[in-house]
Motif scaffolding. Structure first.
Motif, PDB file in Angstrom:
ATOM      1  N   PHE A  24     110.831  -4.009 -29.527  1.00  0.00           N
ATOM      2  CA  PHE A  24     110.755  -5.349 -28.947  1.00  0.00           C
ATOM      3  C   PHE A  24     109.859  -6.237 -29.818  1.00  0.00           C
ATOM      4  N   ILE A  25     110.332  -7.441 -30.082  1.00  0.00           N
ATOM      5  CA  ILE A  25     109.548  -8.418 -30.853  1.00  0.00           C
ATOM      6  C   ILE A  25     109.461  -9.703 -30.039  1.00  0.00           C
ATOM      7  N   LEU A  26     108.233 -10.178 -29.833  1.00  0.00           N
ATOM      8  CA  LEU A  26     107.992 -11.372 -29.014  1.00  0.00           C
ATOM      9  C   LEU A  26     107.167 -12.401 -29.797  1.00  0.00           C
ATOM     10  N   PRO A  27     107.121 -13.652 -29.305  1.00  0.00           N
ATOM     11  CA  PRO A  27     106.469 -14.719 -30.082  1.00  0.00           C
ATOM     12  C   PRO A  27     104.949 -14.581 -30.207  1.00  0.00           C
ATOM     13  N   SER A  28     104.287 -13.913 -29.258  1.00  0.00           N
ATOM     14  CA  SER A  28     102.819 -13.885 -29.291  1.00  0.00           C
ATOM     15  C   SER A  28     102.297 -12.574 -28.747  1.00  0.00           C
ATOM     16  N   GLN A  29     101.028 -12.298 -29.049  1.00  0.00           N
ATOM     17  CA  GLN A  29     100.385 -11.101 -28.528  1.00  0.00           C
ATOM     18  C   GLN A  29     100.229 -11.176 -27.021  1.00  0.00           C
ATOM     19  N   ARG A  30     100.069 -12.393 -26.521  1.00  0.00           N
ATOM     20  CA  ARG A  30      99.967 -12.590 -25.067  1.00  0.00           C
ATOM     21  C   ARG A  30     101.256 -12.162 -24.378  1.00  0.00           C
ATOM     22  N   ALA A  31     102.396 -12.538 -24.963  1.00  0.00           N
ATOM     23  CA  ALA A  31     103.696 -12.155 -24.411  1.00  0.00           C
ATOM     24  C   ALA A  31     103.879 -10.639 -24.470  1.00  0.00           C
ATOM     25  N   VAL A  32     103.385 -10.018 -25.552  1.00  0.00           N
ATOM     26  CA  VAL A  32     103.442  -8.556 -25.685  1.00  0.00           C
ATOM     27  C   VAL A  32     102.706  -7.898 -24.521  1.00  0.00           C
ATOM     28  N   SER A  33     101.516  -8.411 -24.211  1.00  0.00           N
ATOM     29  CA  SER A  33     100.695  -7.857 -23.132  1.00  0.00           C
ATOM     30  C   SER A  33     101.427  -7.939 -21.791  1.00  0.00           C
ATOM     31  N   PHE A  34     102.058  -9.083 -21.516  1.00  0.00           N
ATOM     32  CA  PHE A  34     102.770  -9.255 -20.242  1.00  0.00           C
ATOM     33  C   PHE A  34     103.988  -8.342 -20.163  1.00  0.00           C
ATOM     34  N   LEU A  35     104.682  -8.150 -21.295  1.00  0.00           N
ATOM     35  CA  LEU A  35     105.859  -7.277 -21.284  1.00  0.00           C
ATOM     36  C   LEU A  35     105.444  -5.831 -21.013  1.00  0.00           C
ATOM     37  N   LYS A  36     104.364  -5.392 -21.641  1.00  0.00           N
ATOM     38  CA  LYS A  36     103.886  -4.023 -21.407  1.00  0.00           C
ATOM     39  C   LYS A  36     103.521  -3.818 -19.940  1.00  0.00           C
ATOM     40  N   ALA A  46     106.088   9.288 -15.779  1.00  0.00           N
ATOM     41  CA  ALA A  46     105.435   9.244 -17.092  1.00  0.00           C
ATOM     42  C   ALA A  46     106.480   9.066 -18.183  1.00  0.00           C
ATOM     43  N   THR A  47     106.246   8.119 -19.036  1.00  0.00           N
ATOM     44  CA  THR A  47     107.178   7.857 -20.131  1.00  0.00           C
ATOM     45  C   THR A  47     106.439   7.177 -21.259  1.00  0.00           C
ATOM     46  N   PHE A  48     107.082   7.113 -22.410  1.00  0.00           N
ATOM     47  CA  PHE A  48     106.488   6.429 -23.557  1.00  0.00           C
ATOM     48  C   PHE A  48     106.917   4.968 -23.570  1.00  0.00           C
ATOM     49  N   LEU A  49     105.952   4.102 -23.877  1.00  0.00           N
ATOM     50  CA  LEU A  49     106.307   2.699 -24.082  1.00  0.00           C
ATOM     51  C   LEU A  49     107.034   2.562 -25.413  1.00  0.00           C
ATOM     52  N   PRO A  50     107.953   1.623 -25.508  1.00  0.00           N
ATOM     53  CA  PRO A  50     108.610   1.394 -26.795  1.00  0.00           C
ATOM     54  C   PRO A  50     107.655   0.710 -27.779  1.00  0.00           C
ATOM     55  N   GLU A  51     108.094   0.587 -29.002  1.00  0.00           N
ATOM     56  CA  GLU A  51     107.343  -0.209 -29.974  1.00  0.00           C
ATOM     57  C   GLU A  51     107.498  -1.682 -29.593  1.00  0.00           C
ATOM     58  N   ILE A  52     106.374  -2.351 -29.403  1.00  0.00           N
ATOM     59  CA  ILE A  52     106.409  -3.770 -29.047  1.00  0.00           C
ATOM     60  C   ILE A  52     105.482  -4.507 -30.004  1.00  0.00           C
ATOM     61  N   TYR A  53     106.037  -5.524 -30.665  1.00  0.00           N
ATOM     62  CA  TYR A  53     105.269  -6.265 -31.663  1.00  0.00           C
ATOM     63  C   TYR A  53     105.283  -7.763 -31.361  1.00  0.00           C
ATOM     64  N   SER A  54     104.193  -8.425 -31.723  1.00  0.00           N
ATOM     65  CA  SER A  54     104.280  -9.881 -31.862  1.00  0.00           C
ATOM     66  C   SER A  54     104.997 -10.142 -33.177  1.00  0.00           C
ATOM     67  N   ILE A  55     105.557 -11.321 -33.339  1.00  0.00           N
ATOM     68  CA  ILE A  55     106.348 -11.599 -34.536  1.00  0.00           C
ATOM     69  C   ILE A  55     105.507 -11.452 -35.802  1.00  0.00           C
ATOM     70  N   GLU A  56     104.229 -11.849 -35.753  1.00  0.00           N
ATOM     71  CA  GLU A  56     103.389 -11.751 -36.950  1.00  0.00           C
ATOM     72  C   GLU A  56     103.106 -10.296 -37.310  1.00  0.00           C
ATOM     73  N   SER A  57     102.885  -9.448 -36.294  1.00  0.00           N
ATOM     74  CA  SER A  57     102.652  -8.024 -36.567  1.00  0.00           C
ATOM     75  C   SER A  57     103.906  -7.384 -37.149  1.00  0.00           C
ATOM     76  N   PHE A  58     105.068  -7.771 -36.611  1.00  0.00           N
ATOM     77  CA  PHE A  58     106.327  -7.212 -37.104  1.00  0.00           C
ATOM     78  C   PHE A  58     106.576  -7.629 -38.547  1.00  0.00           C
ATOM     79  N   ILE A  59     106.296  -8.892 -38.864  1.00  0.00           N
ATOM     80  CA  ILE A  59     106.495  -9.396 -40.222  1.00  0.00           C
ATOM     81  C   ILE A  59     105.601  -8.642 -41.203  1.00  0.00           C
ATOM     82  N   GLU A  60     104.345  -8.379 -40.822  1.00  0.00           N
ATOM     83  CA  GLU A  60     103.437  -7.610 -41.676  1.00  0.00           C
ATOM     84  C   GLU A  60     103.981  -6.210 -41.919  1.00  0.00           C
ATOM     85  N   LYS A  61     104.545  -5.617 -40.857  1.00  0.00           N
ATOM     86  CA  LYS A  61     105.096  -4.260 -40.977  1.00  0.00           C
ATOM     87  C   LYS A  61     106.258  -4.233 -41.973  1.00  0.00           C
ATOM     88  N   VAL A  62     107.130  -5.243 -41.876  1.00  0.00           N
ATOM     89  CA  VAL A  62     108.303  -5.289 -42.774  1.00  0.00           C
ATOM     90  C   VAL A  62     107.854  -5.585 -44.205  1.00  0.00           C
TER      91      VAL A  62
END
Length: 911
Positions: A24-36, A46-62
């Motif tokens: 999941f990629i969202l516009p801000s870290q705040r949005a990431v927090s609400f999605l989690k 009990a389950t694992f959360l998916p990978e969730i990134y803000s767009i800037e974190s995702f861009i750095e990863k790529v």
């Protein structure tokens, strides 16, 4: 209300049974927090959360790069600059940093929008060349250097790019460009579905990444936009998303699918109120009416984030849970002014310290527990000595031995050495930390954050050699400080939410309160910190103010999209920056109201409640203790100034002569008017005293004229300060004093030339004479210093000098009845008559006498004699009439049954 995130998760769950699989990629870290948080609520196992990134974190990863801040980028760019530019053409780092920050911003935009750099900069250089075309064959040196600068930009850009890539670092735009270059490689090794949620205005790098991901069947996009906006081709809220569906090949055969939320029932209040404080109080009143169980679905959205501090003070006390998503700017905390003062001292450091800077630092709240003794000593030393500039050694001498260590750290000069200055500041922070009490936990947090900031600066100093002086250090410090924040601690998802406009992306609330909805704030207007011309931006698809307006339009309507109740507040105060004019968004809402019958509108203009203050004049009864003070004052003597002060306002007389409360002793940086008067009086006293009893002549006046300037300087030295009078306003006042004395001596010579005989009888004579008043059974005296007594052509004159402007009307009495009550008309007459009366009681006059004023601002009028019905001679009848008024005034003062009653003074602006 079902939020956008809930709708999106519902849709995704229909496709993916296991939400841990997609990315999941969202516009801000705040949005990431609400999605989690939302995902956690939706599962009961009990389950694992998916990978969730803000767009800037995702861009750095790529991109595979680490982002650096603007300050580090600035230093890296300067290293590139000095390696490319000839040494004789290089600018200092201080000058360079003035324009380089803007260049870095432009580099950032060029990279985020994937603009071919060489082509773009060549085009820009040609534009600048044409801008400075003119008929002459040869260009001036200034124009040559200007055009050379633009031609060098491609070199600077390419060299900076290469330098950062080699170190696996980059500024934001560079990372975006590299991510766009790497996306195919990234997708080839990561075939998970990437779900992009809630985006709107995408730069070209983001568009390329999302399109490539969709093209390789590795992505889905969920837009947070109501169909009513998408279907309206003129509505800017859908400007970007409509362009994607029009221009992206991957959307060629796809239809936009949005919700229908904006048309639902909404209560919208549009509230105009003055100033930031007015808006904060309006928010507080609105919150007060919202039920406690609704606060978790309520958001206060600050169009202007500087409203945060007033808002925090306006939140009702019963609201306990508040989550603030934005940080408090570190430059707004009280400790920031302390460090700014330390910089100011160093930037202005000479052999002496300016007294205001010294006092400001000693009085700073951060030092109140560590400089208690030294503060009292230094403040007293400066005020009593009227010290404008204080030497460092004198400062240390006034400090206590226990506190001398911190005083030296605060005030000693670092000799323009940045390393030495930073080292001292870090020691000051440690000293303050060690002397904090347990209750000062907030100050401890402030100190910690500034300690981190100055450690970063120290690291920059050790890494780069370009910070050559404290002025450059101050520039870098202010830039870093503007980007530092203090984060608030709270429950992220519970209670009232306070956030900025950008943090509302993807989030929905039932109740929203939006502040500062004014032109210049929402939207932000045409201001842009860029060297790139509008036409060039337009040609290459870079965002202009028009695109920025569309971004703000989207955010504004998105905030309203799913809410049930909205309060939109704007500043009505026309005098404020970016205020007074409500936002076009409000007007647009009102125009569109007919299209949404389920919306109800309430338009209000509110004003803060201002309590009616009834001005009550003070009354002070004369108690036994008060009468004791009056008797003491009567015995020591009533001066003309004391009695006329009672005439002006009895309460002022009570304050000064009964309570003994005088003016606060402060440094007189600029010579005050009363000081000027004292200097002129004392100068004339010194010049004339040797000639008491003598007849004046031209030679005596000539001798006094030659001594005048030196004597004026001496009196300033005695009365004002030993500080220099050779510059600024004090120099002008010094010259005025000399002019007054010289003009007076010229007047004296003119009188002699006109045949007057002038004999000086007394100069500055002190008088203290007893007076008997019927009904008063304790001693009463009159006292006062007469400026000058002279005998001219057989007439004795009692003269009072006034450095202010006095005309004949001020010494004219037409009726005795108001002499002791009307201050404005008769205070000058009362004073000179009292001087004459005191001297008459002491030694009765045998010759005809006059009493009057010489006004230094009205010297052309010469001696202004007291006159009663145009008769200037003071006779026995004059003294009798005056004594009756004088005695009645003193009786009123000494009568225990007559209280001190405040007078309602005239408004000087109304007359």
């Amino acid at each position: 209300m079902i939020s956008f995130l809930e709708q999106t998760l519902n849709s995704i769950e229909n496709t993916y049974q296991d939400l841990s699989k997609p990315i999941f990629i969202l516009p801000s870290q705040r949005a990431v927090s609400f999605l989690k948080q939302l995902m956690a609520k939706r599962t009961n196992k009990a389950t694992f959360l998916p990978e969730i990134y803000s767009i800037e974190s995702f861009i750095e990863k790529v991109a595979g790069l680490q982002q650096i801040d603007n300050t580090t980028t600035l230093f890296k760019l300067y290293e590139v600059y000095i390696s490319l530019i000839n040494k004789e053409d290089q600018e200092t780092f201080e000058t360079f940093s003035g324009w380089a920050q803007t260049i870095i911003g432009d580099f950032n935009e060029i990279d985020r929008y994937l603009i071919p750099s060489d082509e773009f900069f060549n085009y820009l250089s040609e534009i600048k060349d044409k801008d400075h075309w003119y008929l002459a064959d040869e260009k001036t040196t200034l124009i040559e250097n200007y055009l050379k600068f633009w031609k060098q930009l491609p070199q600077l850009y390419n060299a900076l790019y290469s330098s950062l890539i080699s170190s696996k670092k980059g500024y934001q735009g560079l990372i975006y460009r590299e991510a766009a270059n790497n996306i195919d490689t990234y997708l080839s090794t990561n075939n998970k579905t990437h779900i992009f949620i809630g985006f709107n205005a995408l730069n070209n790098a983001e568009q390329h990444i999302i399109q490539q991901s969709i093209k390789k069947d590795c992505a889905e996009v969920f837009w947070d936009l109501d169909e009513v906006f998408y279907n309206d081709t003129f509505h800017d809220a859908s400007h970007f998303i409509r362009s994607y569906y029009k221009n992206w090949k991957v959307f060629e055969n796809k239809q936009f699918n949005g919700g229908h939320n904006f048309s639902n029932k909404k209560e919208i209040s549009i509230i105009g109120t003055p100033k930031k404080i007015g808006q904060a109080k309006a928010v507080g009143q609105i919150l007060n009416d919202i039920p406690a169980n609704k606060l978790s679905s309520t958001a206060v959205i600050l169009g202007d984030e500087t409203l945060l501090l007033p808002l925090l003070n306006a939140i009702p006390k019963h609201i306990k849970d508040v989550n603030i998503t934005m940080g408090l700017p570190l430059q707004k905390v009280p400790l920031a002014s302390f460090f700014e003062l330390l910089f100011t001292l160093q930037l202005n450091n000479t052999s002496e310290l300016y007294y205001k800077h010294v006092l400001e630092l000693f009085n700073h709240p951060s030092l109140q527990y560590v400089l208690e003794v030294s503060k009292l000593n230094v403040v007293s030393y400066i005020n009593t000595g009227n010290i404008v500039s204080i030497k460092f050694d004198s400062l240390i001498a006034q400090s206590s031995a226990e506190e001398s260590e911190i005083v030296k750290l605060l005030f000693s000069s670092s000799e323009n050495n940045p390393e030495h200055f930073i080292s001292r500041i870090l020691k000051i922070i440690q000293y303050l930390k060690q002397n904090l009490s347990v209750e000062q936990s907030v100050l401890r947090e402030y100190l910690y954050r500034f300690n981190v900031l100055f450690n970063k600066l120290e690291h920059l100093l050790s890494t780069f050699s370009h910070i050559s002086n404290i002025s450059v250090l101050h520039t870098i410090y202010k830039d870093m400080l503007s980007n530092e924040t203090l984060d608030f601690i709270g429950k992220k998802h519970d209670g009232l939410q306070i956030m900025g406009v950008l943090e509302t992306r993807v989030l929905d609330f039932e109740n929203i309160i939006i502040t500062s909805v004014n032109e210049g704030i929402l939207p932000s207007g045409k201001s842009a910190n860029s060297y790139l011309p509008y036409d060039l931006k337009k040609e290459y698809g870079l965002p202009t103010y028009k695109e920025k307006d569309a971004i703000y339009t989207y955010h504004f309507y998105h905030m309203l999209q799913r809410c049930n109740q909205a309060h939109i507040i704007f500043n009505t105060e026309a005098g404020d920056l970016n205020s007074g004019e409500k936002s076009r968004f409000i007007t647009q809402l009102q125009v569109e109201a007919q299209n949404y019958p389920k919306h109800s509108y309430n338009n209000l203009i509110t004003l803060p409640k201002v309590p009616k203050i009834t001005s009550q004049l003070r009354t002070v009864q004369k108690t036994a203790q008060v009468m004791d003070q009056i008797k003491y004052r009567a015995k020591s003597g009533f001066s003309p100034s004391a009695l006329t002060l009672y005439m002006r306002n009895p309460i002022d007389f009570y304050t000064r002569y009964v309570l003994g409360v005088g003016d606060t002793e402060e440094v007189e940086e600029t010579v005050a008017y009363n000081t000027l008067g004292t200097v002129v009086h004392d100068t004339l006293e010194q010049l004339y005293t040797p000639y008491i009893g003598e007849l004046l002549n031209a030679d005596i006046i000539k001798v006094m004229t030659t001594k005048a300037d030196k004597q004026v300087a001496l009196e300033f030295n005695n009365t004002y300060s030993k500080s220099s009078l050779d510059k600024g306003m004090n120099l002008l006042i010094f010259e005025v004093a000399k002019r007054y004395v010289h003009n007076f001596l010229k007047l004296e010579k003119k009188r002699l030339d006109n045949g007057e005989d002038i004999q000086i009888l007394k100069i500055e004579e002190d008088n203290n004479v007893p007076i008997t008043i019927n009904g008063i059974d304790f001693p009463v005296n009159l006292r006062g210093k007469v400026d000058r007594v002279e005998k001219t052509n057989g007439i004795t004159r009692i003269i009072d000098y006034k450095t202010g402007n006095v005309d004949l009307a001020k010494v004219t009495v037409k009726s005795w009845d108001d002499l002791n009550t009307d201050y404005d008309k008769y205070s000058k007459s009362f004073q000179i008559l009292q001087y004459a009366y005191m001297m008459h009681l002491k030694t009765p006059f045998l010759n005809p006498i006059e009493a009057g004023i010489i006004s230094f601002k009205n010297l052309k009028s010469g001696f202004l004699p007291f006159n009663y019905n145009k008769n200037t001679e003071i006779t026995t009848e004059t003294f009798k009439a005056f004594s009756e008024q004088l005695e009645q005034l003193i009786k009123d003062i000494c009568n225990p049954n007559i209280p001190f009653v405040e007078k309602e003074l005239k408004d000087p602006f109304k007359g």
